[in-house]
Scaffold this active site. Sequence first.
Site, mmCIF file in Angstrom:
data_model
loop_
_atom_site.group_PDB
_atom_site.id
_atom_site.type_symbol
_atom_site.label_atom_id
_atom_site.label_comp_id
_atom_site.label_asym_id
_atom_site.label_seq_id
_atom_site.Cartn_x
_atom_site.Cartn_y
_atom_site.Cartn_z
ATOM 1 N N GLY A 161 6.628 18.190 6.905
ATOM 2 C CA GLY A 161 7.803 18.457 7.873
ATOM 3 C C GLY A 161 9.049 18.353 7.283
ATOM 4 O O GLY A 161 10.090 18.581 7.733
ATOM 5 N N ASP A 186 -0.295 11.260 2.807
ATOM 6 C CA ASP A 186 -0.947 12.419 1.952
ATOM 7 C C ASP A 186 -1.989 12.830 2.928
ATOM 8 O O ASP A 186 -2.983 11.803 3.201
ATOM 9 C CB ASP A 186 -1.603 11.683 0.516
ATOM 10 C CG ASP A 186 -2.164 12.785 -0.196
ATOM 11 O OD1 ASP A 186 -2.833 13.798 0.384
ATOM 12 O OD2 ASP A 186 -2.088 12.748 -1.503
ATOM 13 N N PHE A 245 -1.001 27.715 -5.561
ATOM 14 C CA PHE A 245 -0.551 28.337 -6.783
ATOM 15 C C PHE A 245 -1.317 29.646 -7.250
ATOM 16 O O PHE A 245 -2.392 29.692 -6.855
ATOM 17 C CB PHE A 245 -0.247 27.437 -7.858
ATOM 18 C CG PHE A 245 -1.564 26.649 -8.345
ATOM 19 C CD1 PHE A 245 -2.464 27.355 -8.959
ATOM 20 C CD2 PHE A 245 -1.826 25.273 -7.924
ATOM 21 C CE1 PHE A 245 -3.844 26.624 -9.361
ATOM 22 C CE2 PHE A 245 -3.093 24.598 -8.195
ATOM 23 C CZ PHE A 245 -3.853 25.293 -9.103
ATOM 24 N N SER A 268 -9.714 24.835 -12.888
ATOM 25 C CA SER A 268 -10.718 23.614 -13.119
ATOM 26 C C SER A 268 -11.524 23.504 -11.650
ATOM 27 O O SER A 268 -11.027 23.934 -10.685
ATOM 28 C CB SER A 268 -10.017 22.580 -13.671
ATOM 29 O OG SER A 268 -9.269 21.759 -12.945
ATOM 30 N N TYR A 326 -4.130 36.375 4.734
ATOM 31 C CA TYR A 326 -5.218 36.623 3.906
ATOM 32 C C TYR A 326 -6.272 35.370 4.367
ATOM 33 O O TYR A 326 -7.165 35.534 3.579
ATOM 34 C CB TYR A 326 -4.780 36.398 2.187
ATOM 35 C CG TYR A 326 -4.063 35.126 1.752
ATOM 36 C CD1 TYR A 326 -4.637 33.908 1.765
ATOM 37 C CD2 TYR A 326 -2.883 35.284 1.323
ATOM 38 C CE1 TYR A 326 -4.270 32.963 1.290
ATOM 39 C CE2 TYR A 326 -2.345 34.250 0.756
ATOM 40 C CZ TYR A 326 -2.953 33.030 0.574
ATOM 41 O OH TYR A 326 -2.271 31.794 0.132
ATOM 42 N N GLY A 339 3.509 36.019 7.225
ATOM 43 C CA GLY A 339 3.833 37.056 6.168
ATOM 44 C C GLY A 339 4.801 36.379 5.530
ATOM 45 O O GLY A 339 5.113 35.097 5.395
#
Length: 291
Positions: A22, A72, A104, A112, A154, A196
């Site tokens: 946030g 986290d 990314f 990996s 997606y 989108g």
Amino acid sequence: MYNEPMLKDDALKGKTIVVTGGGTGLGRAMGTYFLKLGANLVITSRKLEVLQKTANEMEAETRGKVLAVQCDVRDYAQVEEVLAQTLQKFGSVEGLLNNAAGNFISPTERLSANAFSSIIDIVLKGTVNCTLAFGKHWIAQKQPATVLNIVTTYAFTGSAYVVPSACAKGGVLALTRSLAVEWGKYGIRTNAIAPGPFPTKGAWDRLLPGDLAKKFDFKNRVPLKRVGENQELANLAAFLMSDFSGYINGEVISIDGGEWLQGAGQMNGLEAIPTEMWDMLEQMTRSAKGS
Ligand code: HXC
Ligand code: NAP
């Protein structure tokens, strides 16, 4: 017009809402609007300094109350601590917006195993951790509540070059629809939004680094020929968090200007045909009659 607030004043009054991720981007925009509508807000992410700065700016802008908690989402104990601090500060919690994500672009064969896992852990396991911790609390308290998950379009289609994210968001969509049914009896509604393109620094730095932003302009992929405005996403999120959407459960709403459907329809590429060519094409298709 599309960047004007939509809901009436105090539409979220009496609700405390936790927004993961946030402190930046879309989470920040949605959280700010929740505050303007009278909610108490808890913002969480890994970077406490960013959260605290955002919390101060949000309070100055809205005069609402914001609690910043470092967390986290991959760590269940830290998520439980967010719940505990939220209850200590505000007494109850009514909404969870699972917005934190990592992503990314990369050809999948370059990743990996740890790179793949790190996205799955933030997006899918992080959403599961938060939903589980808060859901257990709400069920034990016999308290109605709302979970809202941010996915992507997606999540339906899959996408090359962001495969860990596509897998994780697809999982979040399955979680959304599954829990909508299983936890409906507890008064817990679970919905999702599939945005989108909405330009944010976090997403654009990782999806369109350097020149890519110019070469791969998202506007050109959207039938409405524009990207999203944060306020129109915030309007939808606030509606889905509010009691005005009380009968909506298990739904995923795309807000993408028609982008993903444009990619899906087999003949959509005919958009490239100039208007003056259609007379000739009509003649040709008509003359095919009887052939
Ligand atoms: C290949 C990469 C990589 C890259 C990291 N890794 N970046 N591999 N290409 N570009 C690998 C690392 O080498 C490591 O694997 C593993 O991934 C974990 O990397 P860390 O840096 O240790 O992870 P961490 O510190 O946890 O950071 C997570 C992160 C980072 C996802 C890599 O980018 C992040 O913090 N992102 C948060 C914000 C974010 O992504 N926002 C965008 C959301 S946009 P090894 O094997 O070396 O240990 C979004 C939009 C969807 O979701 C749709 C838009 C239209
Ligand atoms: P963003 O600003 O990078 O937001 C991601 C947030 O997640 C950051 O605040 C980050 O904060 C937090 N985060 C990352 N890893 C975390 C972890 N392990 N634990 C807790 N928090 C973590 O990007 P955004 O564009 O606003 O994205 C917000 C959401 O919208 C995401 O779910 C994204 O997938 C979705 N979305 C965005 C777009 C778009 O066009 N922008 C399109 C579709 C979907 P820290 O780094 O401080 O932890």
